[in-house]
Design an enzyme around this catalytic site. Sequence first.
Site, PDB file in Angstrom:
ATOM      1  N   ARG A 146       4.894  10.751  -2.721  1.00 30.02           N
ATOM      2  CA  ARG A 146       4.600  10.514  -1.303  1.00 30.02           C
ATOM      3  C   ARG A 146       5.808  10.871  -0.431  1.00 30.02           C
ATOM      4  O   ARG A 146       6.886  10.283  -0.612  1.00 30.02           O
ATOM      5  CB  ARG A 146       4.294   9.014  -1.168  1.00 30.02           C
ATOM      6  N   GLU A 202      12.390  -9.368   2.551  1.00 31.90           N
ATOM      7  CA  GLU A 202      11.644  -8.171   2.955  1.00 31.90           C
ATOM      8  C   GLU A 202      12.502  -6.937   2.697  1.00 31.90           C
ATOM      9  O   GLU A 202      13.691  -6.918   3.048  1.00 31.90           O
ATOM     10  CB  GLU A 202      11.295  -8.287   4.443  1.00 31.90           C
ATOM     11  N   ASN A 261       7.982  -5.542  -0.409  1.00 36.89           N
ATOM     12  CA  ASN A 261       7.833  -4.375   0.457  1.00 36.89           C
ATOM     13  C   ASN A 261       6.342  -4.282   0.763  1.00 36.89           C
ATOM     14  O   ASN A 261       5.555  -3.778  -0.049  1.00 36.89           O
ATOM     15  CB  ASN A 261       8.334  -3.097  -0.220  1.00 36.89           C
ATOM     16  N   TYR A 274      10.869   8.986   1.226  1.00 35.37           N
ATOM     17  CA  TYR A 274      10.896   7.928   0.210  1.00 35.37           C
ATOM     18  C   TYR A 274      11.542   8.357  -1.114  1.00 35.37           C
ATOM     19  O   TYR A 274      11.617   7.549  -2.045  1.00 35.37           O
ATOM     20  CB  TYR A 274       9.464   7.426  -0.052  1.00 35.37           C
ATOM     21  N   PRO A 291       0.790  -1.227   0.000  1.00 35.16           N
ATOM     22  CA  PRO A 291       0.000   0.000   0.000  1.00 35.16           C
ATOM     23  C   PRO A 291       0.825   1.281   0.000  1.00 35.16           C
ATOM     24  O   PRO A 291       1.846   1.376   0.673  1.00 35.16           O
ATOM     25  CB  PRO A 291      -0.830  -0.104   1.286  1.00 35.16           C
ATOM     26  N   ASN A 292       0.352   2.207  -0.793  1.00 38.21           N
ATOM     27  CA  ASN A 292       0.900   3.571  -0.915  1.00 38.21           C
ATOM     28  C   ASN A 292       2.214   3.641  -1.686  1.00 38.21           C
ATOM     29  O   ASN A 292       2.711   4.734  -1.966  1.00 38.21           O
ATOM     30  CB  ASN A 292       1.065   4.222   0.478  1.00 38.21           C
ATOM     31  N   HIS A 346      12.618  -2.527   2.758  1.00 37.45           N
ATOM     32  CA  HIS A 346      12.049  -1.218   3.084  1.00 37.45           C
ATOM     33  C   HIS A 346      12.955  -0.136   2.523  1.00 37.45           C
ATOM     34  O   HIS A 346      14.190  -0.247   2.604  1.00 37.45           O
ATOM     35  CB  HIS A 346      11.897  -1.037   4.596  1.00 37.45           C
ATOM     36  N   ARG A 386      12.660   5.149  12.828  1.00 34.78           N
ATOM     37  CA  ARG A 386      11.420   5.925  12.740  1.00 34.78           C
ATOM     38  C   ARG A 386      10.522   5.645  13.955  1.00 34.78           C
ATOM     39  O   ARG A 386      11.025   5.342  15.027  1.00 34.78           O
ATOM     40  CB  ARG A 386      10.735   5.607  11.401  1.00 34.78           C
ATOM     41  N   ALA A 394       2.969  -0.675   5.226  1.00 31.39           N
ATOM     42  CA  ALA A 394       2.501  -0.710   6.622  1.00 31.39           C
ATOM     43  C   ALA A 394       2.013  -2.097   7.042  1.00 31.39           C
ATOM     44  O   ALA A 394       2.024  -2.422   8.238  1.00 31.39           O
ATOM     45  CB  ALA A 394       1.395   0.322   6.822  1.00 31.39           C
TER      46      ALA A 394
HETATM   47  C1  DQA Z   1       8.037   1.184   4.141  1.00 35.66           C
HETATM   48  C2  DQA Z   1       8.064   1.439   5.657  1.00 35.66           C
HETATM   49  C3  DQA Z   1       6.689   1.214   6.262  1.00 35.66           C
HETATM   50  O1  DQA Z   1       6.720   1.450   7.654  1.00 35.66           O
HETATM   51  C4  DQA Z   1       5.686   2.168   5.623  1.00 35.66           C
HETATM   52  O2  DQA Z   1       4.399   1.925   6.143  1.00 35.66           O
HETATM   53  C5  DQA Z   1       5.696   2.110   4.146  1.00 35.66           C
HETATM   54  C6  DQA Z   1       6.975   2.027   3.449  1.00 35.66           C
HETATM   55  C7  DQA Z   1       9.399   1.508   3.497  1.00 35.66           C
HETATM   56  O3  DQA Z   1       9.604   1.055   2.373  1.00 35.66           O
HETATM   57  O4  DQA Z   1      10.211   2.222   4.059  1.00 35.66           O
HETATM   58  O5  DQA Z   1       4.663   2.219   3.494  1.00 35.66           O
HETATM   59  O6  DQA Z   1       7.769  -0.181   3.924  1.00 35.66           O
END
Ligand code: DQA
Length: 147
Positions: free
Chosen positions: A17, A102, A77, A22, A9-10, A104, A111, A80
């Site tokens: 964003r 995984e 990835n 990011y 998501p996102n 990020h 954070r 959240a």
């Molecule tokens: C994320 C870190 C997560 O905490 C966050 O909710 C994201 C992006 C990252 O790539 O840094 O959506 O996965």
Amino acid sequence: MKILIVNGPNLNLLGKREPHIYGSRTFQSYFDELQAKYTGHTLRHVQSNCEGGIIDALHEAAYGSADECRADAVILNAGAYTHYSVAIADAIAAIAPLPVIEVHISNVHAREEFRRHSVTAPVCLGTIAGFGLDSYRLAIEALLDNQ
Ligand code: DQA
């Protein structure tokens, strides 16, 4: 190697964003660069804002009937969902031994407190976090080294 990158998501909003966290680059432009770099391998990318879409992509990577859906490894990835989706953790366990790394973009450990915990990390081969979009390339290198 056939590698599937699954973004949650996102992450479709990369470039727009919170660029201070990011970056200002779209994922598609970064992905084009990755494909040009790893021409000897097949890279595919799917993005879903829904838990079910991510789970379906993981299932198909392991058990899909269409050849193009299956992969030798997954870079995930989960955004959240990383921090609370038992359903995605179960899906990763369900497709074992297919390796899942995984990833990020941000350093989740630097954070908010809730980002420091991952329910998916224990069922993944490993985790790479905090290197911006380069985290995905580092994950590819880890997969190629672990073949
Ligand atoms: C994320 C870190 C997560 O905490 C966050 O909710 C994201 C992006 C990252 O790539 O840094 O959506 O996965």
